[in-house]
Scaffold this active site. Structure first.
Site, PDB file in Angstrom:
ATOM      1  CB  SER A   1      -0.926   0.011   1.214  1.00  0.00           C
ATOM      2  OG  SER A   1      -1.822  -1.078   1.160  1.00  0.00           O
ATOM      3  CD  GLU A   2      -0.047   3.884   1.932  1.00  0.00           C
ATOM      4  OE1 GLU A   2      -1.084   4.322   1.414  1.00  0.00           O
ATOM      5  OE2 GLU A   2      -0.043   3.075   2.881  1.00  0.00           O
ATOM      6  CB  THR A   3       7.472   2.007   0.042  1.00  0.00           C
ATOM      7  OG1 THR A   3       6.977   0.718  -0.343  1.00  0.00           O
ATOM      8  CG2 THR A   3       8.943   1.881   0.410  1.00  0.00           C
TER       9      THR A   3
ATOM     10  CG  PHE B   1       6.854   7.471  -3.177  1.00  0.00           C
ATOM     11  CD1 PHE B   1       6.726   8.045  -4.436  1.00  0.00           C
ATOM     12  CD2 PHE B   1       7.750   8.035  -2.278  1.00  0.00           C
ATOM     13  CE1 PHE B   1       7.472   9.165  -4.791  1.00  0.00           C
ATOM     14  CE2 PHE B   1       8.504   9.147  -2.623  1.00  0.00           C
ATOM     15  CZ  PHE B   1       8.357   9.717  -3.880  1.00  0.00           C
TER      16      PHE B   1
ATOM     17  CG  HIS C   1       0.149   1.357   7.074  1.00  0.00           C
ATOM     18  ND1 HIS C   1      -0.211   1.787   5.805  1.00  0.00           N
ATOM     19  CD2 HIS C   1       1.091   0.397   6.886  1.00  0.00           C
ATOM     20  CE1 HIS C   1       0.485   1.111   4.913  1.00  0.00           C
ATOM     21  NE2 HIS C   1       1.283   0.267   5.528  1.00  0.00           N
TER      22      HIS C   1
END
Length: 300
Positions: A46-48, A66, A77
């Site tokens: 979902s994100e980094t 991102f 999160h």
């Protein structure tokens, strides 16, 4: 070729392989925007997050977030998980971290157990609640593969809301929540039909379950078919629920990710402040992986 260390953590859970997975690059100095985006796409989460030195030395870090397709101004999160990672590296000051992000300054309080070990974090959203356009119940139902009658409008219409990251919030019945399934064609149609959405349509459905709330989040146009835990949607939801009352504050436990086999528990609060309705969200984290990413042209 440059080597960058990363770690992954599961956020909003006490069990490995539950919650929402996150990849964190604790030292992203030297990475370009394009490389950060490519790494986020490679992880396919979902994100980094990518941690950089702060512009203001009074803060802990500048954190860039991102998803698979673009940089985000704020997210839940990723902040909780990044705070967990940096606090375990003793980068907090008295149990507090401050992250510079596109949406503003995010203050985080570190959670520790009785032995002093870092267990999670609680973040304060960077902006007060801002409400955008209301959307018709039938349009939202179509996006989620539901009937118009499944969308509950007694308390509020489906509405775009943000405390740093925008979502459309809609209440549905518990039975409807369980059978919701995103229809990407309908998502595209609704996004095109409502220019006031500014090209973003992430749908956060929730249902009251006794004293708790059950939720699901769909953002197929951003590459996330479904998200197991969405702190940046839990915060505007808490603020919206507070706006429907005369209370000074509200607190709610939100269960998400059950249908995905990644159960998550988010603790959201909202309160009235001088500049509007503010909110926070917190939870536990567990470490999962450590590794190195090779960035740049391969040798030979």
């Amino acid at each position: 070729m440059a080597i960058y260390a990363f770690v992954t953590v599961d956020v909003f859970t006490t069990q490995r392989f539950g919650g929402n997975p996150l990849a964190v690059f604790p030292d992203a100095r030297g990475l370009s925007d394009a490389q950060m985006q490519a790494l986020a796409n490679e992880f396919n989460l979902s994100e980094t997050t990518f941690v950089l030195p702060p512009d203001d030395p009074a803060n802990t870090a500048r954190v860039r977030i991102f998803n698979r397709t673009h940089e985000m101004p704020f997210a839940g999160h990723p902040n909780v998980g990044t705070a967990f990672v940096l606090a375990k590296q003793h980068q907090d000051r008295g149990g507090v971290l401050r992250f510079e992000e596109i949406a503003g300054l995010v203050e985080i309080k570190v959670a520790r157990d009785a032995a002093g070990a870092v267990t999670g974090a609680t973040i304060a959203a960077p902006q007060p609640l801002v409400l955008g356009p209301c959307l018709p119940a039938d349009a939202i139902a179509a996006c989620a593969g539901l009937e118009m009658a499944d969308v509950i409008v007694a308390a509020h219409q489906p509405v775009q809301a943000s405390v740093g990251n925008t979502f459309v919030l809609a209440e549905v019945s518990a039975a409807a929540l369980a059978r919701a399934l995103p229809d990407i064609g309908q998502f595209r149609r609704v996004r095109a039909a409502w220019p006031a959405l500014n090209g973003r349509l992430s749908l956060y459905l929730y249902a009251h379950d006794g004293r708790r709330i059950r939720a699901r989040m769909f953002a197929p146009l951003a590459g996330t078919h479904e998200d197991p835990a969405t702190g940046s949607a839990a915060t505007p939801l808490a603020a919206l629920l507070l706006s429907l009352t005369s209370k000074a504050d509200v607190a709610c436990d939100i269960i998400q990710g059950v249908e995905m086999g990644r159960p998550s528990l988010l603790h959201a609060t909202a309160w009235r402040s001088d500049d509007g309705l503010r909110a926070s969200v917190g939870g536990s984290c567990v470490p999962v992986l450590r590794g190195e990413a090779c960035v740049g042209s391969p040798a030979g």
